[in-house]
Design an enzyme around this catalytic site. Structure first.
Site, PDB file in Angstrom:
ATOM      1  CG  ASP A  11      29.968  22.233  34.655  1.00 24.07           C
ATOM      2  OD1 ASP A  11      30.339  22.773  33.594  1.00 24.07           O
ATOM      3  OD2 ASP A  11      29.086  22.710  35.386  1.00 24.07           O
ATOM      4  CG  ASP A 130      31.658  33.238  32.630  1.00 22.28           C
ATOM      5  OD1 ASP A 130      30.856  32.598  31.930  1.00 22.28           O
ATOM      6  OD2 ASP A 130      32.626  32.700  33.208  1.00 22.28           O
TER       7      ASP A 130
END
Length: 257
Positions: A11, A130
């Site tokens: 990330d 997700d």
């Protein structure tokens, strides 16, 4: 049977790799290019970079990260986070990425998948999903904006639609398991893996070596993604591959001895 893949996830915020839970409590982990090189040497099969700022300035930073990474590593890598136009896809791929990951932007404009697959090939388009189990336990919904917004869209219907539009791979994150380190969501992963004939990357919940074995054997995933375990040195990619190989699971060579 194809060899199972191990994929570290980085990330990136303001040019640095960070880690937190659901993008909260972020702490700096290190330089993305240095980490990419490290994981490449450890035997990672691929890498995933997620630009979690995804502002205009963040995008420019990310392009530089992509360019520098492409110069240093010999394995494929995917870039996602805030990519919302064909032009942005082109910029990231031209900078050296092998694939782009589409999540919230695809929900808002599913033509992105179709147009991206047509222009760059399905192998370059990763559908990131997700998923969160519905309270009535009847299935899973698709969440966007880093798992903060429940779209009410049924997971399997969405995956089927995007598969038909040309998505070449699925990066499947369980929002129920994410950050728990209690193991991948095996039921979710198996249902999706059985549902489509494109590769499924399992993400969310990995906490120990046995979790990798379980997600491949029981979850039927093609690849497993992890972050904290690798970033904080709890395991190396080589550790995972040696363990899998010892347990009869086929992996690619190339890990450190």
């Amino acid at each position: 049977m194809q060899n199972k893949r191990i994929i570290p996830c980085l990330d990136v915020k303001n040019g640095q790799v960070v880690k937190g839970i659901n993008f909260k409590g972020l702490t700096k982990v290190g330089d993305p290019v240095e980490l990419a090189e490290r994981y490449c040497k450890q035997g990672a099969d691929e890498l995933v970079f997620l630009d979690i700022t995804a502002t205009n300035e963040g995008r420019k930073t990310m392009v530089e990260v992509v360019k520098k990474t492409a110069e240093k590593v010999t394995i494929p890598f995917t870039v996602g986070g805030g990519i919302a136009t064909i032009e942005e896809m082109k910029t990231i791929l031209k900078a050296g990425a092998d694939k782009v990951s589409l999540n919230s932007a695809a929900v808002r404009n599913k033509k992105l998948i179709e147009e991206g697959a047509y222009k760059f090939g399905s192998q370059s388009i990763v559908l990131a999903v997700d998923a969160k189990r519905r309270q009535d336990k009847t299935g899973w919904n698709v969440l966007i904006n880093g798992g903060r917004i429940d779209t009410g869209i049924d997971l399997l219907k969405w995956i089927e639609e995007c598969y038909k539009l040309g998505a070449g791979e699925i990066l499947l994150t369980s929002m129920d398991a994410d950050g728990t380190k209690s193991g991948f969501d095996i039921e979710l992963t198996k249902i999706v893996s059985d549902f489509v004939d494109i590769p499924v990357i399992a993400s969310g919940g990995c906490g120990k070596l046995e979790d990798f074995k379980e997600v491949f054997e029981e979850g039927k995933a093609d690849a497993a993604l992890a972050a904290s375990l690798f970033h904080y040195g709890e395991l190396t990619v080589g550790d995972v591959k040696k363990y899998l190989k010892a347990n009869g699971i086929s992996v690619n060579k190339g890990y450190d001895k």
